[in-house]
Design a protein around this motif. Structure first.
Motif, PDB file in Angstrom:
ATOM      1  N   GLU A  12      -1.677  20.101  -4.308  1.00  0.00           N
ATOM      2  CA  GLU A  12      -0.987  21.391  -4.410  1.00  0.00           C
ATOM      3  C   GLU A  12       0.510  21.197  -4.545  1.00  0.00           C
ATOM      4  N   LEU A  13       1.074  20.285  -3.764  1.00  0.00           N
ATOM      5  CA  LEU A  13       2.505  20.013  -3.812  1.00  0.00           C
ATOM      6  C   LEU A  13       2.922  19.484  -5.181  1.00  0.00           C
ATOM      7  N   ASN A  14       2.186  18.537  -5.699  1.00  0.00           N
ATOM      8  CA  ASN A  14       2.522  17.963  -7.001  1.00  0.00           C
ATOM      9  C   ASN A  14       2.411  19.001  -8.117  1.00  0.00           C
ATOM     10  N   ASN A  15       1.397  19.844  -8.052  1.00  0.00           N
ATOM     11  CA  ASN A  15       1.244  20.897  -9.057  1.00  0.00           C
ATOM     12  C   ASN A  15       2.396  21.900  -8.977  1.00  0.00           C
ATOM     13  N   ARG A  16       2.798  22.226  -7.754  1.00  0.00           N
ATOM     14  CA  ARG A  16       3.894  23.181  -7.574  1.00  0.00           C
ATOM     15  C   ARG A  16       5.200  22.624  -8.117  1.00  0.00           C
ATOM     16  N   ILE A  17       5.488  21.366  -7.800  1.00  0.00           N
ATOM     17  CA  ILE A  17       6.724  20.744  -8.283  1.00  0.00           C
ATOM     18  C   ILE A  17       6.692  20.615  -9.804  1.00  0.00           C
ATOM     19  N   ALA A  18       5.544  20.255 -10.361  1.00  0.00           N
ATOM     20  CA  ALA A  18       5.417  20.123 -11.814  1.00  0.00           C
ATOM     21  C   ALA A  18       5.696  21.455 -12.502  1.00  0.00           C
ATOM     22  N   ALA A  19       5.188  22.547 -11.915  1.00  0.00           N
ATOM     23  CA  ALA A  19       5.405  23.874 -12.499  1.00  0.00           C
ATOM     24  C   ALA A  19       6.883  24.261 -12.452  1.00  0.00           C
ATOM     25  N   LEU A  20       7.554  23.941 -11.354  1.00  0.00           N
ATOM     26  CA  LEU A  20       8.979  24.268 -11.216  1.00  0.00           C
ATOM     27  C   LEU A  20       9.829  23.457 -12.194  1.00  0.00           C
ATOM     28  N   LEU A  21       9.458  22.212 -12.396  1.00  0.00           N
ATOM     29  CA  LEU A  21      10.169  21.380 -13.368  1.00  0.00           C
ATOM     30  C   LEU A  21       9.976  21.919 -14.785  1.00  0.00           C
ATOM     31  N   GLN A  22       8.763  22.370 -15.058  1.00  0.00           N
ATOM     32  CA  GLN A  22       8.476  22.922 -16.382  1.00  0.00           C
ATOM     33  C   GLN A  22       9.297  24.193 -16.624  1.00  0.00           C
ATOM     34  N   GLU A  23       9.448  25.021 -15.572  1.00  0.00           N
ATOM     35  CA  GLU A  23      10.254  26.236 -15.692  1.00  0.00           C
ATOM     36  C   GLU A  23      11.701  25.905 -16.048  1.00  0.00           C
ATOM     37  N   LYS A  24      12.163  24.745 -15.601  1.00  0.00           N
ATOM     38  CA  LYS A  24      13.535  24.323 -15.884  1.00  0.00           C
ATOM     39  C   LYS A  24      13.643  23.566 -17.207  1.00  0.00           C
ATOM     40  N   GLY A  25      12.536  23.495 -17.920  1.00  0.00           N
ATOM     41  CA  GLY A  25      12.534  22.823 -19.209  1.00  0.00           C
ATOM     42  C   GLY A  25      12.627  21.315 -19.124  1.00  0.00           C
ATOM     43  N   LEU A  26      12.198  20.741 -17.978  1.00  0.00           N
ATOM     44  CA  LEU A  26      12.283  19.299 -17.780  1.00  0.00           C
ATOM     45  C   LEU A  26      10.907  18.648 -17.855  1.00  0.00           C
ATOM     46  N   THR A  27      10.832  17.546 -18.548  1.00  0.00           N
ATOM     47  CA  THR A  27       9.580  16.814 -18.709  1.00  0.00           C
ATOM     48  C   THR A  27       9.878  15.324 -18.823  1.00  0.00           C
ATOM     49  N   LEU A  28       8.958  14.510 -18.312  1.00  0.00           N
ATOM     50  CA  LEU A  28       9.111  13.060 -18.417  1.00  0.00           C
ATOM     51  C   LEU A  28       8.982  12.582 -19.861  1.00  0.00           C
ATOM     52  N   ARG A  29       8.416  13.416 -20.713  1.00  0.00           N
ATOM     53  CA  ARG A  29       8.253  13.029 -22.109  1.00  0.00           C
ATOM     54  C   ARG A  29       9.595  12.927 -22.829  1.00  0.00           C
ATOM     55  N   GLN A  68       0.804  -1.225   0.000  1.00  0.00           N
ATOM     56  CA  GLN A  68       0.000   0.000   0.000  1.00  0.00           C
ATOM     57  C   GLN A  68       0.836   1.274   0.000  1.00  0.00           C
ATOM     58  N   ASN A  69       1.965   1.274   0.677  1.00  0.00           N
ATOM     59  CA  ASN A  69       2.770   2.505   0.708  1.00  0.00           C
ATOM     60  C   ASN A  69       3.452   2.789  -0.626  1.00  0.00           C
ATOM     61  N   LEU A  70       3.427   1.820  -1.552  1.00  0.00           N
ATOM     62  CA  LEU A  70       4.013   2.021  -2.878  1.00  0.00           C
ATOM     63  C   LEU A  70       2.975   2.489  -3.898  1.00  0.00           C
ATOM     64  N   ARG A  71       1.721   2.451  -3.544  1.00  0.00           N
ATOM     65  CA  ARG A  71       0.654   2.813  -4.473  1.00  0.00           C
ATOM     66  C   ARG A  71       0.493   4.331  -4.548  1.00  0.00           C
ATOM     67  N   GLU A  72      -0.167   4.782  -5.606  1.00  0.00           N
ATOM     68  CA  GLU A  72      -0.457   6.206  -5.713  1.00  0.00           C
ATOM     69  C   GLU A  72      -1.612   6.565  -4.784  1.00  0.00           C
ATOM     70  N   SER A  73      -1.937   7.862  -4.683  1.00  0.00           N
ATOM     71  CA  SER A  73      -2.803   8.319  -3.599  1.00  0.00           C
ATOM     72  C   SER A  73      -4.215   7.739  -3.621  1.00  0.00           C
ATOM     73  N   THR A 124      -5.147  15.082   0.889  1.00  0.00           N
ATOM     74  CA  THR A 124      -5.420  15.106  -0.549  1.00  0.00           C
ATOM     75  C   THR A 124      -5.158  16.487  -1.131  1.00  0.00           C
ATOM     76  N   ASP A 125      -5.668  17.522  -0.458  1.00  0.00           N
ATOM     77  CA  ASP A 125      -5.457  18.897  -0.927  1.00  0.00           C
ATOM     78  C   ASP A 125      -3.970  19.250  -0.941  1.00  0.00           C
ATOM     79  N   TYR A 126      -3.277  18.868   0.119  1.00  0.00           N
ATOM     80  CA  TYR A 126      -1.841  19.171   0.212  1.00  0.00           C
ATOM     81  C   TYR A 126      -1.051  18.457  -0.883  1.00  0.00           C
ATOM     82  N   GLU A 127      -1.373  17.204  -1.111  1.00  0.00           N
ATOM     83  CA  GLU A 127      -0.641  16.428  -2.106  1.00  0.00           C
ATOM     84  C   GLU A 127      -0.865  16.984  -3.515  1.00  0.00           C
TER      85      GLU A 127
END
Length: 206
Positions: free
Chosen positions: A139-156, A100-105, A134-137
Protein backbone atom coordinates in the motif's frame (compact mmCIF):
# COMPACT_ATOMS: atom_id res chain seq x y z
CA UNK A 1 16.03 -37.62 7.41
CA UNK A 2 14.87 -35.05 9.96
CA UNK A 3 16.74 -31.89 10.76
CA UNK A 4 16.46 -29.08 13.31
CA UNK A 5 16.19 -25.80 11.42
CA UNK A 6 17.00 -22.50 13.09
CA UNK A 7 14.87 -19.54 12.09
CA UNK A 8 15.62 -16.00 13.21
CA UNK A 9 12.91 -13.36 12.87
CA UNK A 10 14.21 -9.80 12.67
CA UNK A 11 11.73 -7.00 13.37
CA UNK A 12 13.28 -3.91 11.78
CA UNK A 13 10.09 -2.23 10.66
CA UNK A 14 9.97 -1.94 6.90
CA UNK A 15 13.35 -3.69 6.64
CA UNK A 16 12.29 -6.75 8.64
CA UNK A 17 13.52 -10.11 7.42
CA UNK A 18 13.64 -13.84 8.15
CA UNK A 19 16.95 -15.67 8.46
CA UNK A 20 17.10 -19.46 7.97
CA UNK A 21 20.22 -21.54 8.58
CA UNK A 22 19.07 -24.27 6.15
CA UNK A 23 19.73 -21.89 3.24
CA UNK A 24 23.47 -22.49 3.62
CA UNK A 25 22.86 -26.17 2.79
CA UNK A 26 19.86 -25.84 0.49
CA UNK A 27 18.21 -29.26 0.01
CA UNK A 28 17.76 -28.47 -3.69
CA UNK A 29 21.54 -28.92 -4.06
CA UNK A 30 21.57 -26.97 -7.33
CA UNK A 31 23.65 -24.02 -6.00
CA UNK A 32 20.79 -21.53 -6.44
CA UNK A 33 17.66 -22.84 -4.71
CA UNK A 34 14.81 -20.33 -4.65
CA UNK A 35 17.04 -17.74 -6.34
CA UNK A 36 16.72 -19.75 -9.57
CA UNK A 37 13.06 -18.86 -9.91
CA UNK A 38 12.78 -15.15 -9.16
CA UNK A 39 13.91 -11.74 -10.40
CA UNK A 40 14.21 -9.14 -7.59
CA UNK A 41 12.02 -6.04 -7.89
CA UNK A 42 13.05 -2.92 -5.99
CA UNK A 43 10.14 -0.66 -5.11
CA UNK A 44 9.97 2.81 -3.54
CA UNK A 45 10.65 1.73 0.06
CA UNK A 46 13.63 -0.37 -1.08
CA UNK A 47 15.06 2.41 -3.23
CA UNK A 48 14.80 4.95 -0.40
CA UNK A 49 16.67 2.61 1.94
CA UNK A 50 19.43 2.07 -0.60
CA UNK A 51 19.68 5.81 -1.27
CA UNK A 52 20.25 6.42 2.44
CA UNK A 53 22.53 3.50 3.23
CA UNK A 54 24.12 2.24 -0.02
CA UNK A 55 23.74 4.89 -2.75
CA UNK A 56 26.47 3.25 -4.80
CA UNK A 57 24.23 0.18 -5.05
CA UNK A 58 21.56 2.30 -6.75
CA UNK A 59 24.12 3.34 -9.35
CA UNK A 60 25.16 -0.29 -9.79
CA UNK A 61 21.58 -1.53 -10.26
CA UNK A 62 20.91 1.04 -12.97
CA UNK A 63 24.16 0.13 -14.72
CA UNK A 64 23.07 -3.51 -15.17
CA UNK A 65 22.20 -4.34 -18.76
CA UNK A 66 19.26 -6.64 -18.13
CA UNK A 67 16.86 -4.53 -16.05
CA UNK A 68 13.25 -3.42 -16.48
CA UNK A 69 12.63 0.16 -15.37
CA UNK A 70 9.03 1.17 -14.67
CA UNK A 71 7.67 4.44 -13.27
CA UNK A 72 8.58 3.71 -9.64
CA UNK A 73 10.34 0.34 -9.60
CA UNK A 74 13.22 -1.51 -11.19
CA UNK A 75 13.46 -5.25 -11.82
CA UNK A 76 16.85 -6.93 -12.09
CA UNK A 77 15.99 -9.68 -14.54
CA UNK A 78 17.44 -13.13 -14.08
CA UNK A 79 19.19 -15.07 -16.84
CA UNK A 80 18.59 -18.56 -18.18
CA UNK A 81 20.77 -21.11 -16.40
CA UNK A 82 20.15 -24.77 -17.23
CA UNK A 83 16.53 -25.74 -16.58
CA UNK A 84 15.87 -22.68 -14.42
CA UNK A 85 17.41 -19.24 -14.03
CA UNK A 86 20.08 -17.40 -12.10
CA UNK A 87 19.57 -14.18 -10.18
CA UNK A 88 22.07 -11.45 -11.04
CA UNK A 89 23.00 -11.11 -7.36
CA UNK A 90 23.51 -14.82 -6.71
CA UNK A 91 26.92 -16.50 -6.72
CA UNK A 92 27.61 -20.23 -6.60
CA UNK A 93 30.26 -19.91 -3.93
CA UNK A 94 28.49 -17.58 -1.54
CA UNK A 95 24.82 -17.14 -2.28
CA UNK A 96 23.34 -13.64 -2.45
CA UNK A 97 25.77 -10.75 -2.75
CA UNK A 98 23.41 -8.48 -0.81
CA UNK A 99 22.98 -8.44 2.96
CA UNK A 100 19.41 -9.30 3.86
CA UNK A 101 18.43 -5.78 4.90
CA UNK A 102 19.49 -4.55 1.43
CA UNK A 103 17.28 -7.01 -0.45
CA UNK A 104 13.77 -6.33 -1.68
CA UNK A 105 10.79 -7.64 0.26
CA UNK A 106 10.32 -11.10 -1.30
CA UNK A 107 14.01 -11.87 -0.85
CA UNK A 108 13.85 -10.68 2.78
CA UNK A 109 10.73 -12.62 3.75
CA UNK A 110 10.69 -15.77 1.64
CA UNK A 111 11.07 -19.14 3.37
CA UNK A 112 10.63 -22.25 1.26
CA UNK A 113 7.35 -24.17 1.82
CA UNK A 114 9.27 -27.29 2.81
CA UNK A 115 9.95 -25.56 6.13
CA UNK A 116 6.36 -24.31 6.48
CA UNK A 117 7.09 -22.31 9.64
CA UNK A 118 3.67 -20.64 9.37
CA UNK A 119 2.01 -23.88 10.47
CA UNK A 120 3.60 -23.70 13.92
CA UNK A 121 0.97 -22.37 16.38
CA UNK A 122 3.64 -20.70 18.51
CA UNK A 123 4.73 -18.65 15.48
CA UNK A 124 1.29 -17.25 14.66
CA UNK A 125 2.31 -13.75 15.87
CA UNK A 126 5.16 -13.69 13.34
CA UNK A 127 2.89 -14.99 10.60
CA UNK A 128 0.48 -12.14 11.29
CA UNK A 129 3.36 -9.66 11.49
CA UNK A 130 4.78 -10.48 8.07
CA UNK A 131 1.32 -10.63 6.49
CA UNK A 132 0.55 -7.15 7.81
CA UNK A 133 4.00 -5.91 6.82
CA UNK A 134 3.50 -7.16 3.25
CA UNK A 135 0.12 -5.43 2.98
CA UNK A 136 1.51 -2.21 4.46
CA UNK A 137 4.53 -2.18 2.18
CA UNK A 138 2.45 -2.75 -0.95
CA UNK A 139 0.00 0.00 0.00
CA UNK A 140 2.81 2.40 0.88
CA UNK A 141 4.69 1.79 -2.35
CA UNK A 142 1.54 2.20 -4.43
CA UNK A 143 0.69 5.44 -2.64
CA UNK A 144 4.16 6.90 -3.15
CA UNK A 145 4.18 5.80 -6.81
CA UNK A 146 0.85 7.57 -7.38
CA UNK A 147 2.10 10.78 -5.76
CA UNK A 148 5.25 10.73 -7.87
CA UNK A 149 3.16 10.22 -10.99
CA UNK A 150 1.01 13.24 -10.04
CA UNK A 151 4.21 15.29 -9.98
CA UNK A 152 5.15 14.04 -13.43
CA UNK A 153 8.14 12.07 -12.13
CA UNK A 154 9.14 8.64 -13.38
CA UNK A 155 12.26 6.48 -13.24
CA UNK A 156 11.96 6.07 -16.99
CA UNK A 157 13.10 9.67 -17.46
CA UNK A 158 16.85 9.57 -16.86
CA UNK A 159 17.21 13.34 -17.16
CA UNK A 160 14.92 13.92 -14.17
CA UNK A 161 16.11 10.96 -12.11
CA UNK A 162 17.92 13.21 -9.63
CA UNK A 163 14.69 15.12 -9.04
CA UNK A 164 12.88 11.79 -8.73
CA UNK A 165 15.24 10.63 -5.95
CA UNK A 166 14.86 13.87 -4.01
CA UNK A 167 11.08 13.82 -4.22
CA UNK A 168 10.96 10.10 -3.42
CA UNK A 169 12.87 10.61 -0.18
CA UNK A 170 10.71 13.57 0.84
CA UNK A 171 7.49 11.66 0.16
CA UNK A 172 8.73 8.59 1.99
CA UNK A 173 9.53 10.61 5.13
CA UNK A 174 6.10 12.23 5.01
CA UNK A 175 4.20 9.01 4.36
CA UNK A 176 6.00 7.09 7.12
CA UNK A 177 5.89 9.79 9.78
CA UNK A 178 3.34 7.68 11.67
CA UNK A 179 4.65 4.19 12.35
CA UNK A 180 2.14 1.27 12.25
CA UNK A 181 1.35 -0.11 15.70
CA UNK A 182 2.16 -3.71 14.78
CA UNK A 183 5.85 -2.79 14.40
CA UNK A 184 6.09 -2.48 18.18
CA UNK A 185 4.11 -5.59 19.06
CA UNK A 186 6.97 -8.07 18.58
CA UNK A 187 10.59 -8.13 19.75
CA UNK A 188 13.43 -6.88 17.57
CA UNK A 189 14.69 -10.44 17.25
CA UNK A 190 13.50 -13.95 18.07
CA UNK A 191 15.22 -17.26 17.37
CA UNK A 192 13.23 -20.48 17.10
CA UNK A 193 13.89 -24.05 15.99
CA UNK A 194 11.63 -26.37 14.01
CA UNK A 195 12.20 -30.02 13.07
CA UNK A 196 11.41 -31.01 9.51
CA UNK A 197 11.87 -34.02 7.24
CA UNK A 198 14.40 -33.11 4.56
CA UNK A 199 14.08 -34.33 0.97
CA UNK A 200 16.89 -33.56 -1.43
CA UNK A 201 16.94 -32.45 -5.04
CA UNK A 202 13.70 -31.65 -6.85
CA UNK A 203 11.70 -33.33 -4.09
CA UNK A 204 12.35 -30.30 -1.89
CA UNK A 205 9.52 -27.84 -2.63
CA UNK A 206 10.06 -24.23 -3.58
Amino acid sequence: MHKDIKIVFHNQGLRSYIEVDLCRECPRQDDKGCCGFYSPVFYASDLVYLLKHRPELIDYIFSIDNITVLDASVTVNNSIDGDSYRCHFHRKDGGCLLDQNLRESVCRHFVCPGIAWEKEPKLRPWKDFFARLTDYEIELNNRIAALLQEKGLTLRNEEKRGQFWNELQALFELQTAVIPEFFSQLPAKETVSVKRAINYGRDWPL
